[in-house]
Write an enzyme that holds these catalytic residues in place. Structure first.
Site, PDB file in Angstrom:
ATOM      1  N   GLY A 129       0.814  -1.209   0.000  1.00 41.95           N
ATOM      2  CA  GLY A 129       0.000   0.000   0.000  1.00 41.95           C
ATOM      3  C   GLY A 129       0.845   1.254   0.000  1.00 41.95           C
ATOM      4  N   SER A 137       2.229   8.960  -8.650  1.00 35.49           N
ATOM      5  CA  SER A 137       3.605   9.114  -9.172  1.00 35.49           C
ATOM      6  C   SER A 137       4.472   9.825  -8.132  1.00 35.49           C
ATOM      7  CB  SER A 137       3.590   9.952 -10.457  1.00 35.49           C
ATOM      8  OG  SER A 137       2.729   9.382 -11.403  1.00 35.49           O
ATOM      9  N   ARG A 275      -8.155 -17.346 -40.987  1.00 29.22           N
ATOM     10  CA  ARG A 275      -9.219 -16.457 -41.470  1.00 29.22           C
ATOM     11  C   ARG A 275      -9.086 -16.213 -42.981  1.00 29.22           C
ATOM     12  NH1 ARG A 275     -14.345 -14.918 -40.446  1.00 29.22           N
ATOM     13  NH2 ARG A 275     -14.762 -12.820 -41.228  1.00 29.22           N
ATOM     14  N   GLN A 343      -6.988  -5.356 -34.378  1.00 27.79           N
ATOM     15  CA  GLN A 343      -7.250  -4.971 -35.771  1.00 27.79           C
ATOM     16  C   GLN A 343      -7.233  -6.206 -36.683  1.00 27.79           C
ATOM     17  OE1 GLN A 343      -8.071  -1.951 -36.500  1.00 27.79           O
ATOM     18  NE2 GLN A 343      -8.228  -2.152 -38.714  1.00 27.79           N
ATOM     19  N   GLU A 370       2.844   0.586 -11.299  1.00 30.47           N
ATOM     20  CA  GLU A 370       4.264   0.499 -10.867  1.00 30.47           C
ATOM     21  C   GLU A 370       5.125   1.530 -11.601  1.00 30.47           C
ATOM     22  OE1 GLU A 370       6.023  -3.181  -9.748  1.00 30.47           O
ATOM     23  OE2 GLU A 370       4.089  -4.135  -9.417  1.00 30.47           O
TER      24      GLU A 370
HETATM   25  C1  FAD Z   1      -5.273  -1.819 -11.362  1.00 30.47           C
HETATM   26  C2  FAD Z   1      -4.272  -1.056 -10.537  1.00 30.47           C
HETATM   27  C3  FAD Z   1      -3.514  -1.726  -9.595  1.00 30.47           C
HETATM   28  C4  FAD Z   1      -2.617  -1.018  -8.787  1.00 30.47           C
HETATM   29  N1  FAD Z   1      -1.959  -1.676  -7.766  1.00 30.47           N
HETATM   30  C5  FAD Z   1      -1.246  -0.937  -6.862  1.00 30.47           C
HETATM   31  C6  FAD Z   1      -0.708  -1.561  -5.681  1.00 30.47           C
HETATM   32  O1  FAD Z   1      -0.836  -2.774  -5.472  1.00 30.47           O
HETATM   33  N2  FAD Z   1      -0.068  -0.779  -4.772  1.00 30.47           N
HETATM   34  C7  FAD Z   1       0.096   0.577  -4.942  1.00 30.47           C
HETATM   35  O2  FAD Z   1       0.667   1.218  -4.078  1.00 30.47           O
HETATM   36  N3  FAD Z   1      -0.393   1.190  -6.056  1.00 30.47           N
HETATM   37  C8  FAD Z   1      -1.060   0.469  -7.013  1.00 30.47           C
HETATM   38  N4  FAD Z   1      -1.588   1.086  -8.126  1.00 30.47           N
HETATM   39  C9  FAD Z   1      -1.388   2.530  -8.306  1.00 30.47           C
HETATM   40  C10 FAD Z   1      -0.478   2.893  -9.482  1.00 30.47           C
HETATM   41  O3  FAD Z   1       0.849   2.551  -9.198  1.00 30.47           O
HETATM   42  C11 FAD Z   1      -0.688   4.397  -9.739  1.00 30.47           C
HETATM   43  O4  FAD Z   1      -1.978   4.561 -10.305  1.00 30.47           O
HETATM   44  C12 FAD Z   1       0.373   4.984 -10.662  1.00 30.47           C
HETATM   45  O5  FAD Z   1       1.633   5.001 -10.009  1.00 30.47           O
HETATM   46  C13 FAD Z   1       0.017   6.399 -11.107  1.00 30.47           C
HETATM   47  O6  FAD Z   1      -0.358   7.204 -10.039  1.00 30.47           O
HETATM   48  P1  FAD Z   1      -1.715   8.077 -10.130  1.00 30.47           P
HETATM   49  O7  FAD Z   1      -2.787   7.164 -10.550  1.00 30.47           O
HETATM   50  O8  FAD Z   1      -1.873   8.822  -8.863  1.00 30.47           O
HETATM   51  O9  FAD Z   1      -1.437   9.088 -11.327  1.00 30.47           O
HETATM   52  P2  FAD Z   1      -0.736  10.522 -11.180  1.00 30.47           P
HETATM   53  O10 FAD Z   1       0.539  10.409 -10.438  1.00 30.47           O
HETATM   54  O11 FAD Z   1      -1.738  11.514 -10.704  1.00 30.47           O
HETATM   55  O12 FAD Z   1      -0.405  10.845 -12.710  1.00 30.47           O
HETATM   56  C14 FAD Z   1      -1.370  11.331 -13.633  1.00 30.47           C
HETATM   57  C15 FAD Z   1      -0.651  11.565 -14.974  1.00 30.47           C
HETATM   58  O13 FAD Z   1       0.325  12.601 -14.816  1.00 30.47           O
HETATM   59  C16 FAD Z   1       1.589  12.125 -15.233  1.00 30.47           C
HETATM   60  N5  FAD Z   1       2.623  12.772 -14.427  1.00 30.47           N
HETATM   61  C17 FAD Z   1       2.692  12.872 -13.061  1.00 30.47           C
HETATM   62  N6  FAD Z   1       3.789  13.531 -12.698  1.00 30.47           N
HETATM   63  C18 FAD Z   1       4.454  13.860 -13.849  1.00 30.47           C
HETATM   64  C19 FAD Z   1       5.679  14.552 -14.140  1.00 30.47           C
HETATM   65  N7  FAD Z   1       6.474  15.024 -13.164  1.00 30.47           N
HETATM   66  N8  FAD Z   1       6.045  14.678 -15.430  1.00 30.47           N
HETATM   67  C20 FAD Z   1       5.259  14.208 -16.424  1.00 30.47           C
HETATM   68  N9  FAD Z   1       4.101  13.553 -16.218  1.00 30.47           N
HETATM   69  C21 FAD Z   1       3.711  13.376 -14.945  1.00 30.47           C
HETATM   70  C22 FAD Z   1       1.541  10.630 -15.028  1.00 30.47           C
HETATM   71  O14 FAD Z   1       2.518   9.950 -15.805  1.00 30.47           O
HETATM   72  C23 FAD Z   1       0.111  10.331 -15.462  1.00 30.47           C
HETATM   73  O15 FAD Z   1       0.057  10.261 -16.866  1.00 30.47           O
HETATM   74  C24 FAD Z   1      -2.450   0.383  -8.977  1.00 30.47           C
HETATM   75  C25 FAD Z   1      -3.197   1.049  -9.959  1.00 30.47           C
HETATM   76  C26 FAD Z   1      -4.121   0.350 -10.709  1.00 30.47           C
HETATM   77  C27 FAD Z   1      -4.955   1.123 -11.694  1.00 30.47           C
END
Ligand code: FAD
Length: 386
Positions: A129, A137, A275, A343, A370
């Protein structure tokens, strides 16, 4: 049919493992993949089968109930599973590299003795977690807190998108929490939370675009009290330790992605032969053959990238940049190949029960979880001094 293992470059024990997992994937996983996807159900019987094979203990020493293998062995298994069902593959990936590995890497003797044999057996799952509603991120933005009260930590806050966190066999979640701070700089530590602790709740599962048979929940922590000795690793090292786990995990996600990319190639080759259109197999059109050739090239190149990152990691050399490159190119290969395979399948490719349609929905998260594509580019740039 393409088959990287038949090139014979892998040492025999790895090759045998991959072939064994391939048989399991084809005989046990593939027949129920569409059903679990459609029903959004967790594949308990498949997970029990993987547990019987020892897959959850692959990279751990035998003294902890493991198979005495290594991280590359885990990657090979993930590639084979990822070909046919990404949900099953991510369940294994998260269970081993995110659930059990932090305890193996950073746990003390007591924590390892208590948790590793259970997690390595696959009869119980651990989760990781890190992500929160306001911190993905930018994982250092953690707001969850843990305050020492006598000989206990009191944890409050929430996590989101946590894999394997709400199954019937989930026993612990390792969480990052703010445990203090100096001069505005947060002290982040890692704490093991058994899931039967009062105040811990796995909220209802998400309704996802893909990975439908993988278990993903938001988590809430409401005055969760755990013993002070549940601190995992050094106090204040939680963020750094999790980053190390994520570096390794990227190689595993790359392997899973290569499996998805290769699964799309294999399905497309078969379909291109079978196909018929305009009186001949669609594969006899160079437009289709070139598309599949490019898909094969993507899968192959991504595979060499993750083999290289794993080799560096196992030889104790720096591997951060190579792990990021492997994750970047493999996740893009999976998404690109899934789009191209869909496709090639035409209208059938848009039908959920087809494997390529599942890969199309499932592969998008490979470019997000990740560490997003942008985060991989940031890591690579940093390693280049930019
Ligand atoms: C199905 C699923 C399973 C998951 N499992 C886990 C888990 O087991 N444990 C856990 O801890 N997390 C887990 N996650 C979370 C996952 O690691 C995060 O969703 C991911 O790291 C992105 O974080 P965020 O969703 O907050 O996006 P954000 O960090 O808000 O990013 C939004 C967008 O902005 C971009 N961005 C952000 N900062 C920058 C920057 N400085 N420069 C350029 N672009 C940027 C990102 O690349 C992205 O495109 C899971 C997510 C999903 C959907």
């Amino acid at each position: 049919m393409t088959d990287f293992l038949s090139t014979g470059t892998l040492p025999d024990e790895y090759r045998q493992l991959a072939l064994t997992v391939r048989d399991f994937a084809n005989q046990v996983v593939a027949p129920v993949a569409a059903k679990h996807d459609a029903e959004h159900s967790f594949p308990y019987e498949v997970v029990a089968g993987m547990a019987d094979m020892g897959l959850f203990g692959l990279p751990f020493p035998e003294e902890f109930g493991g198979m005495g293998g290594d991280y590359f062995a885990l990657c090979l298994a993930l590639e084979e599973l990822g070909k046919v069902d990404q949900s099953v593959a991510i369940t294994l990936e998260a269970g081993v590299s995110l659930g059990a590995m932090p305890i193996y890497r950073f746990g003390n003797d007591k924590q390892k003795a208590e948790w590793l044999p259970l997690l390595a057996s696959g009869r119980a799952l651990g989760a990781f977690g890190l992500t929160e509603p306001g911190a993905g991120s930018d994982a250092g933005g953690t707001r969850t807190t843990a305050v020492l009260d006598g000989d206990s930590w009191i944890i409050n806050g929430s996590k989101q998108f946590i894999t394997n966190s709400g199954t019937d066999i989930t026993r612990l979640v390792t969480v990052t929490a703010v445990t203090g701070g100096v001069d505005g700089k947060k002290e982040i530590s890692t704490i093991i939370v058994p899931t039967d602790t009062p105040g811990f709740t796995a909220e209802p599962a998400y309704n996802k675009v893909g990975w439908n048979a993988s278990d993903t929940h938001p988590l809430s922590f409401d005055d969760v009290r755990v013993p002070a000795e549940n601190l995992l690793g050094e106090r204040g090292r939680g963020y750094a330790n999790f980053l190390r786990i994520l570096d390794e995990g990227r190689i595993a996600i790359a392997a899973l992605s290569v499996g998805a990319a290769q699964g799309c190639v294999d399905e497309s080759v078969r379909y291109a032969h079978d196909r018929q259109a305009f009186g001949r197999a669609i594969g006899s059109n160079q437009a289709i053959a070139f598309k599949i050739a490019r898909m094969e090239a993507r899968a192959h190149a991504a595979r060499t990238a993750y083999y290289d990152a794993a080799a560096l990691m196992l030889s104790g050399k720096p591997f951060k940049k190579e792990a990021a490159i492997a994750k970047l190119v493999a996740s893009e290969a999976a998404m690109d190949n899934a789009r191209d395979a869909t496709q090639i399948f035409g209208g059938y490719g848009f039908m959920n029960e087809y494997a390529v349609a599942r890969h199309y929905r499932d592969s998008k998260i490979l470019e997000i979880g990740e560490g997003t594509t942008e985060v991989q580019l940031m890591l690579i740039g940093r390693e280049l001094g930019l």
